[in-house]
Write an enzyme that holds these catalytic residues in place. Structure first.
Site, short mmCIF file in Angstrom:
data_model
loop_
_atom_site.label_atom_id
_atom_site.label_comp_id
_atom_site.label_asym_id
_atom_site.label_seq_id
_atom_site.Cartn_x
_atom_site.Cartn_y
_atom_site.Cartn_z
N LYS A 167 0.84 -1.20 0.00
CA LYS A 167 0.00 0.00 0.00
C LYS A 167 0.87 1.25 0.00
CE LYS A 167 -3.65 -2.57 0.41
NZ LYS A 167 -4.49 -2.83 -0.74
N ASP A 168 0.29 2.33 -0.50
CA ASP A 168 1.00 3.59 -0.60
C ASP A 168 1.37 4.11 0.78
OD1 ASP A 168 2.10 5.81 -1.83
OD2 ASP A 168 0.21 6.91 -1.86
N LYS A 169 2.55 4.72 0.88
CA LYS A 169 2.99 5.26 2.17
C LYS A 169 2.21 6.50 2.54
CE LYS A 169 6.98 7.29 4.54
NZ LYS A 169 8.41 7.64 4.45
#
Length: 400
Positions: A88-90
């Site tokens: 998942k995106d940070k």
């Protein structure tokens, strides 16, 4: 070597990406679009009894792997005991399911880590794997959006059923997109250039301390002991390499091996993705459709595909094949180069991916004059930033 295609950038401020980025394991179909989400399903391995605990992880400003490693550290478990279905995106509020072996749900429930929310969900017979994820639902609020072209863009996306299937900037590093550059040198087995690029290539979005350290080492290449003193502690992967080079100044291949396997493989995958984006961009530039095949295309589920080049890749025929061969020639790489003899564990056989990214349940809601909230679902491997670029346009500026 160029930066990633401008198609991977968006000139917007994303206020909240994926606040409900749920993998659709619970239901039979997406509530937004009715798409059957039962391939593959989590049952029967997930639920009931088993040696693994399934838990729900919500995070903000954490890389997925760093979050897992931090939880592992708190539990005194090796990170290999954990299973995830995707990254998942940070820089977003994201949610996903995770498994861990041998930890009771009650122990997980008592964990307290900043910007991480951990909620036990039950038991599982095996760990989660990437194939267990159908996809993600995105709820994204965008400020500073130019909405004038939005109705037409929405109409086009709905007519095609999706957007060009570009890899997003996250694939190359959001703040420092160098992974594909390092990956090319790995494929060419030029280990000094791979190491030097990873340590010294500067991007302005980094902290002043990191930029200063990289700049100094670039100007004083070979002075690794002093570089180790200058590189800030938070650049832990760079410091692992420098620790080895401080003792063995010319042993670049084993210095590179100090990086975890998943990072080393990520470099090769990023370069494959860069080539994919280049080939797809050229296909579109030549007027070839992404939603239907033409003569010579290799198809998947009725859609034309673009290669992620590897040593087992068979190139297309026809105009698509011409594009694939031209891009590889311009890059100075051959398919057989992806069989990396000096580090065979990084070899890549290659794959293909549809030229069109299916978008399900797309909705856009105006909130004020220049703010829009988008809701949509994507299959695994799809990038929300790619959808936003097609809807809102791009001038090739990094997202904040």
């Amino acid at each position: 070597m160029e930066k990633p295609s401008r198609n991977t950038y968006i000139p917007l401020t994303i206020v909240g990406e994926c606040p409900e980025c749920r993998e659709y394991h619970r239901g039979r179909e997406c509530p937004e679009c009715g798409q059957d989400l039962r391939r593959p399903r989590l049952r029967p391995q997930f639920g009931g009894r088993g040696p693994h605990t399934l838990f729900y992880l919500e995070k903000y400003d954490w890389d997925t792997m760093k979050a897992v490693r931090r939880i592992a550290q708190a539990l005194r478990k090796h990170h290999r005991h954990f299973g995830i279905a995707g990254m998942k995106d940070k820089r977003a509020v994201t949610s996903q399911r995770v498994t861990v072996r041998g930890v009771p749900p009650g122990v997980l429930a008592r964990l307290r880590i900043r910007d991480l929310k951990i909620v036990p969900m039950g038991r599982a017979r095996r760990k989660l794997r990437p194939g267990d994820l159908w996809g993600n639902r995105f709820v994204i609020t965008v400020r500073g959006a130019k909405v004038r072209r939005l109705p037409e863009a929405l109409r086009t996306v709905r007519e095609l059923g999706g957007v060009p299937n570009y890899y997003g900037l996250q694939r190359f590093g959001s703040r420092r997109p160098v992974t594909h550059v390092v990956g090319k040198y790995v494929v060419l087995e030029d280990w000094e250039k791979a190491v030097k690029t990873f340590l010294t290539l500067e991007y302005p979005r980094e902290s002043p301390e990191a930029l200063e350290a990289r700049r100094w080492l670039k100007e004083h290449w070979g002075e690794f002991k002093e570089a180790l003193r200058r590189f800030p502690k938070f650049l832990d992967y760079e410091r692992h390499i420098l620790e080895h080079l401080a003792r063995h100044p010319h042993d670049y291949i084993n210095a590179f091996r100090r990086l975890p396997m998943w990072i080393r493989r990520m470099f090769v995958h990023a370069y494959q993705s860069y080539l994919f984006n280049r080939i797809l961009s050229e296909r579109i530039a030549r007027g070839l459709p992404v939603h239907r095949p033409v003569e010579g295309d290799v198809t998947q589920d009725g859609l034309p595909t673009v290669p992620l080049p590897g040593f087992r890749t068979e190139l297309s025929d026809g105009p698509q094949g011409e594009i694939e061969r031209e891009v590889l020639e311009e890059e100075g790489v051959r398919l057989e180069d992806f069989e990396i003899k000096s580090m065979p564990e990084l070899s890549a056989g290659g794959d293909r991916k549809p030229a069109l990214l299916r978008v399900y349940g797309l909705r856009a809601e105006a909130i004020g004059d220049d703010t829009v909230r988008f809701t949509f679902s994507l299959p695994r491997g799809g990038y929300a930033t790619t959808v936003l670029r097609e809807l809102l346009g791009s001038e090739g500026v990094y997202a904040d």
